[in-house]
Design a protein around this motif. Structure first.
Motif: not given
Length: 259
Positions: A2-8, A30-35, A55-59
């Protein structure tokens, strides 16, 4: 990987999120930062998926919701509840809800045909419409709607006149939506999985499975693809990596039916 922050910071709605491809899409997003809003007709299945999401990425903040995609009232209630919870509509939507009611054409009941069309085709229309309306109403700068079709919609399959029709319809819906919604910055694309092992296909009668194509393995990578492989493509289409792609159909079949 996963591109870790692609969907934050992306709020994503996944219908049919309780199992199969939908569950894999929820987990990948979820692994890429999405809610992630896990929507399914089964509350129990939706909550099972919800419990599996990181759910350990920002926001990040996930939720489960019950929806009958074939009901306009149910779909409108879902979108309203998302906006109440998050103060915005989902900017990403994956239509993964689907059913089968397999039988041979000569034996298929009208009700079997109608139910599959109502969930797979009408449901995709209702969810796409509701999400697009919400995005346009709030002036969102962009959105991505991904609908899960099937290679069966392109080539047909014995025992699946209703399913093949619904998935062929989904492609026409996607291309039309892409043309109409591009001026609002909303991209619409379709993913066509090949024959895939999910709880839905586990219900396909043996007499139908026996009719699936048995081509030499030199023609394709594998006879069955896995839900995570479809989720990979959905994540690409949800992200800005695909910002210039709309109205497309991407086959995820390992090369099945090339040519």
């Amino acid at each position: 990987m996963a591109a870790a922050t692609r969907l934050i910071s992306r709020l994503t709605l996944v219908t049919g999120g309780g199992s199969g491809i939908g569950r894999s899409v929820c987990q990948r997003f979820a692994s890429e930062g999405a809610s992630v809003v896990v929507a399914d007709i089964s509350e129990e299945s939706a909550n099972e998926t919800l419990g599996s999401l990181s759910s350990d990425l920002r926001g990040q903040g996930h939720m489960a919701a019950v929806v009958d995609v074939s009901s306009k009232e149910s779909v409108k209630k879902l979108v309203a509840s998302i906006q109440t919870r998050y103060f915005q509509p989902p900017s990403v939507c994956v239509n993964a809800a689907g059913i089968t009611q397999d039988d041979f054409l000569l034996n298929m009941e009208e009700d079997q045909f109608d139910k599959v069309i109502q969930v797979n085709l009408k449901g995709s229309f209702l969810v796409t419409q509701a999400v697009a309306q919400a995005l346009v109403a709030c002036g969102a700068p962009k959105g991505s709607i991904v609908t899960v079709g099937s290679i069966v919609g392109k080539v047909g399959n014995i025992g699946q006149a209703n399913y093949a029709s619904s998935k062929a319809g989904v492609e026409g819906l996607t291309r039309t939506a892409a043309k109409e919604l591009s001026r609002f910055g909303i991209r619409c694309n379709c993913v066509l999985p090949g024959f895939i092992s999910t709880p839905m296909t586990d219900k396909v009668p043996e007499k139908v499975i026996s009719k699936f194509p048995t081509l030499p393995h030199t023609f394709f990578l594998s006879s069955l693809c896995r839900p995570p492989e479809v989720a990979d493509v959905c994540a690409f289409l949800a992200s800005d990596d695909s910002r210039y792609i709309t109205g497309a159909r991407i086959e995820v079949t390992g090369g099945l039916f090339i040519g």
